[in-house]
Motif scaffolding. Structure first.
Motif, PDB file in Angstrom:
ATOM      1  N   PHE A   1     -27.658  14.015 -37.254  1.00  0.00           N
ATOM      2  CA  PHE A   1     -26.163  14.608 -37.802  1.00  0.00           C
ATOM      3  C   PHE A   1     -26.242  16.326 -37.186  1.00  0.00           C
ATOM      4  CE2 PHE A   1     -27.705  10.687 -40.238  1.00  0.00           C
ATOM      5  CZ  PHE A   1     -26.493  10.185 -40.226  1.00  0.00           C
ATOM      6  N   ALA A   2     -27.447  17.016 -37.104  1.00  0.00           N
ATOM      7  CA  ALA A   2     -27.226  18.012 -37.554  1.00  0.00           C
ATOM      8  C   ALA A   2     -26.635  18.541 -36.081  1.00  0.00           C
ATOM      9  CB  ALA A   2     -28.346  18.732 -37.855  1.00  0.00           C
ATOM     10  N   ALA A   3     -27.419  17.599 -34.653  1.00  0.00           N
ATOM     11  CA  ALA A   3     -26.596  18.108 -33.756  1.00  0.00           C
ATOM     12  C   ALA A   3     -25.437  17.561 -33.105  1.00  0.00           C
ATOM     13  CB  ALA A   3     -27.712  17.045 -32.981  1.00  0.00           C
ATOM     14  N   ILE A   4     -25.334  16.294 -34.394  1.00  0.00           N
ATOM     15  CA  ILE A   4     -23.244  16.198 -33.859  1.00  0.00           C
ATOM     16  C   ILE A   4     -22.523  16.785 -34.000  1.00  0.00           C
ATOM     17  CG2 ILE A   4     -22.405  14.646 -34.345  1.00  0.00           C
ATOM     18  CD1 ILE A   4     -24.396  12.082 -34.351  1.00  0.00           C
ATOM     19  N   ASP A   5     -23.320  17.618 -35.261  1.00  0.00           N
ATOM     20  CA  ASP A   5     -22.474  18.945 -35.918  1.00  0.00           C
ATOM     21  C   ASP A   5     -22.505  20.050 -35.459  1.00  0.00           C
ATOM     22  OD1 ASP A   5     -21.853  17.102 -37.637  1.00  0.00           O
ATOM     23  OD2 ASP A   5     -22.839  17.714 -39.489  1.00  0.00           O
ATOM     24  N   ALA A   6     -23.198  20.260 -35.064  1.00  0.00           N
ATOM     25  CA  ALA A   6     -23.797  21.298 -33.576  1.00  0.00           C
ATOM     26  C   ALA A   6     -22.938  21.077 -32.955  1.00  0.00           C
ATOM     27  CB  ALA A   6     -24.831  21.431 -33.310  1.00  0.00           C
TER      28      ALA A   6
ATOM     29  N   GLN B   1     -29.861   3.456 -40.249  1.00  0.00           N
ATOM     30  CA  GLN B   1     -28.690   4.448 -40.081  1.00  0.00           C
ATOM     31  C   GLN B   1     -27.937   4.846 -38.970  1.00  0.00           C
ATOM     32  OE1 GLN B   1     -30.567   8.311 -41.902  1.00  0.00           O
ATOM     33  NE2 GLN B   1     -32.419   7.183 -41.439  1.00  0.00           N
ATOM     34  N   VAL B   2     -27.111   3.404 -39.050  1.00  0.00           N
ATOM     35  CA  VAL B   2     -27.433   2.900 -37.141  1.00  0.00           C
ATOM     36  C   VAL B   2     -25.488   3.867 -37.533  1.00  0.00           C
ATOM     37  CG1 VAL B   2     -26.602   1.852 -35.439  1.00  0.00           C
ATOM     38  CG2 VAL B   2     -28.507   2.055 -35.933  1.00  0.00           C
ATOM     39  N   LYS B   3     -25.177   2.787 -38.362  1.00  0.00           N
ATOM     40  CA  LYS B   3     -23.752   2.703 -39.105  1.00  0.00           C
ATOM     41  C   LYS B   3     -23.283   4.711 -38.967  1.00  0.00           C
ATOM     42  CE  LYS B   3     -20.341   1.016 -41.405  1.00  0.00           C
ATOM     43  NZ  LYS B   3     -20.102   0.015 -43.053  1.00  0.00           N
ATOM     44  N   GLU B   4     -23.971   5.252 -39.853  1.00  0.00           N
ATOM     45  CA  GLU B   4     -23.237   6.849 -40.045  1.00  0.00           C
ATOM     46  C   GLU B   4     -23.715   7.380 -38.887  1.00  0.00           C
ATOM     47  OE1 GLU B   4     -25.671   4.805 -41.790  1.00  0.00           O
ATOM     48  OE2 GLU B   4     -23.759   4.385 -43.329  1.00  0.00           O
ATOM     49  N   ILE B   5     -24.797   6.851 -37.791  1.00  0.00           N
ATOM     50  CA  ILE B   5     -24.279   7.861 -36.407  1.00  0.00           C
ATOM     51  C   ILE B   5     -23.618   7.770 -35.966  1.00  0.00           C
ATOM     52  CG2 ILE B   5     -26.270   8.212 -34.323  1.00  0.00           C
ATOM     53  CD1 ILE B   5     -28.598   8.025 -36.668  1.00  0.00           C
ATOM     54  N   ALA B   6     -23.068   6.486 -35.525  1.00  0.00           N
ATOM     55  CA  ALA B   6     -22.110   5.644 -34.913  1.00  0.00           C
ATOM     56  C   ALA B   6     -20.869   6.362 -35.213  1.00  0.00           C
ATOM     57  CB  ALA B   6     -22.563   4.439 -34.509  1.00  0.00           C
ATOM     58  N   ARG B   7     -20.686   6.269 -36.550  1.00  0.00           N
ATOM     59  CA  ARG B   7     -19.492   7.167 -36.675  1.00  0.00           C
ATOM     60  C   ARG B   7     -19.528   8.547 -35.981  1.00  0.00           C
ATOM     61  NH1 ARG B   7     -19.785   6.387 -42.594  1.00  0.00           N
ATOM     62  NH2 ARG B   7     -18.849   4.044 -42.471  1.00  0.00           N
ATOM     63  N   ALA B   8     -20.282   9.065 -37.009  1.00  0.00           N
ATOM     64  CA  ALA B   8     -20.300  10.731 -36.837  1.00  0.00           C
ATOM     65  C   ALA B   8     -20.423  11.286 -35.093  1.00  0.00           C
ATOM     66  CB  ALA B   8     -21.626  11.143 -37.096  1.00  0.00           C
ATOM     67  N   ALA B   9     -20.848  10.262 -34.527  1.00  0.00           N
ATOM     68  CA  ALA B   9     -21.421  10.750 -32.905  1.00  0.00           C
ATOM     69  C   ALA B   9     -19.879  10.100 -32.329  1.00  0.00           C
ATOM     70  CB  ALA B   9     -22.301   9.657 -31.954  1.00  0.00           C
ATOM     71  N   LYS B  10     -18.671   9.475 -32.907  1.00  0.00           N
ATOM     72  CA  LYS B  10     -17.516   8.676 -32.342  1.00  0.00           C
ATOM     73  C   LYS B  10     -16.645   9.692 -32.471  1.00  0.00           C
ATOM     74  CE  LYS B  10     -16.081   4.274 -32.168  1.00  0.00           C
ATOM     75  NZ  LYS B  10     -16.182   3.237 -32.578  1.00  0.00           N
ATOM     76  N   ASP B  11     -16.902  10.281 -33.672  1.00  0.00           N
ATOM     77  CA  ASP B  11     -15.715  11.469 -34.617  1.00  0.00           C
ATOM     78  C   ASP B  11     -15.848  12.800 -33.327  1.00  0.00           C
ATOM     79  OD1 ASP B  11     -15.270   9.528 -36.286  1.00  0.00           O
ATOM     80  OD2 ASP B  11     -16.203  10.389 -37.868  1.00  0.00           O
ATOM     81  N   ARG B  12     -17.478  12.792 -32.879  1.00  0.00           N
ATOM     82  CA  ARG B  12     -17.163  13.967 -32.431  1.00  0.00           C
ATOM     83  C   ARG B  12     -17.334  13.793 -30.835  1.00  0.00           C
ATOM     84  NH1 ARG B  12     -18.495  18.971 -34.732  1.00  0.00           N
ATOM     85  NH2 ARG B  12     -18.644  19.833 -32.855  1.00  0.00           N
TER      86      ARG B  12
END
Length: 386
Positions: free
Chosen positions: A108-113, A131-142
């Motif tokens: 998540f830190a890398a996605i936010d970075a 945690q795939v659901k949360e990772i997928a959502r964060a990656a898609k958003d960025r």
């Protein structure tokens, strides 16, 4: 000799032949670089600096960029490394992938970075599947893409219990399972790797994976070893797969400076006509027929033309048996013997010079030819002469 007339370089009407068409895959983006069958095969490497040392890491990335690297990966094993990612991602000239193991919070830190992509190793991240659901959502958003990186040395315990060791089938089952979890959450911007240190196991795993779905594939022989051994292992494995159209991005893993990984990767692609050739020195292996020191001649010509970005083929031949024929096939060449060298340009002998003038004459003619050629990236030709 007076001013030389312009030489017709005769650019080929058709692209150079390849051994097989690219396997059709879905297309993803790693920052500005496309990965998939609609894009050229890209070359990756990984920094060896401490990621937390931003200046040292960016310096190494600059060296990789200058060598021709398309995408760079940086390790992120600590919070200090994670804190450095925003500056590195912003200032790097090429897309940055964060390499994550063990700690899911760094994904998540890398996605936010703002990293272009994140490499995740499902086998060694705690409760990754949950945690795939949360990772997928964060990656898609960025707009961040993912590499699902399965490694023989870190397979999920359930897979290891089932197969007993990291077989090709075990690697592929792990990869396909993780891919299905991301797809279940409507996330498709990922590529897959199934790395093993044995080229035979690695090749079979990628062949099976290519049959299982249309995901873009990242090729790699993990822990390939020192430069000589690693180059051989990677060349054999990549050559087999790429000749079948399998592979969309590659990383040559060597126990050597990262720049050397890029040079080998580029040479593999150029050898298979999967990347436009740049300067190519064709030199004979030398034998009892050679009347000049071919090794020294080839080394001096290579050094003198370092930095040339145009697709120029230069033949350095040591005798009159194969020399003239090979020299005629090149853009520029020399066939040496009896203390002198015949200089060929596009198949025609333009002059004969003493042995002591061969190197300077070849460099001079190469620069003259380069002025009328486009570099492989389509920009203005620029030649650095050592």
């Amino acid at each position: 000799m007076g001013a030389m007339t312009a030489v017709g370089l005769g650019m080929p009407a058709l692209p150079p032949p390849v051994l097989a068409p690219r396997r059709k895959t879905r297309q993803i983006k790693v920052g500005s670089v496309g990965v998939g069958s609609d894009s050229p095969i890209s070359v990756q490497s990984m920094t060896t600096t401490l990621t937390s040392d931003v200046n040292a890491t960016l310096q190494q990335i600059a060296e990789l960029t200058a060598t021709g690297c398309d995408i760079v990966r940086v390790a992120c094993p600590s919070q200090d490394d994670a804190d450095a990612l925003p500056a590195i991602a912003q200032k790097s000239q090429i897309p940055v992938i964060a390499d994550i193991h063990f700690q899911p919070k760094y994904v998540f830190a890398a996605i936010d970075a703002g990293c272009a992509a994140v490499r995740v190793n499902p086998g060694n991240i705690r409760k990754f599947d949950d945690q795939v659901k949360e990772i997928a959502r964060a990656a898609k958003d960025r707009g961040t893409s993912i590499r699902i990186g399965v490694n023989a040395g870190s397979l999920d315990k359930r897979i290891m219990d089932k197969y007993g060791k990291a077989t090709p089938e075990a690697l592929v089952e792990s990869a396909v399972w993780e891919a299905s979890l991301f797809e279940e959450h409507d996330f498709h911007d990922f590529k897959i790797s199934v790395k093993h240190n044995d080229p035979v196991v690695m090749v079979r795993a990628y062949e099976l994976l290519a049959e299982a779905g249309d995901w873009p594939l990242h090729l790699g022989v993990t822990e390939a070893g020192p430069a000589f051994q690693g180059t051989i292992k990677s060349s054999v494995a990549f050559g087999h797969l790429l000749s079948k159209g399998i592979g969309d991005t590659i990383r040559v893993s060597l126990s050597a400076p990262p720049v050397e990984e890029v040079k080998v990767g580029l040479q593999i692609l150029e050898s298979l006509n999967l990347k436009p050739r740049r300067l190519e020195i064709v030199s004979c292996p030398s034998c009892g027929r050679a009347q000049v020191d071919v090794y020294k001649l080839a080394e001096e010509v290579t050094a003198g033309l370092e930095g040339m970005e145009v697709p120029l083929r230069v033949a350095v031949m040591g005798c009159v048996v194969n020399g003239p024929g090979e020299a005629r096939e090149a853009d520029l060449g020399v066939a040496s013997g009896n203390g002198k060298g015949q200089i060929f340009v596009k198949g025609e002998v333009i002059k004969t010079v003493p042995e002591s003038q061969i190197v300077e004459t070849l460099i001079e003619e190469a620069l003259r030819l380069a002025e009328g050629m486009e570099p492989v990236d389509g920009s203005e030709a620029s030649v650095t002469v050592s």
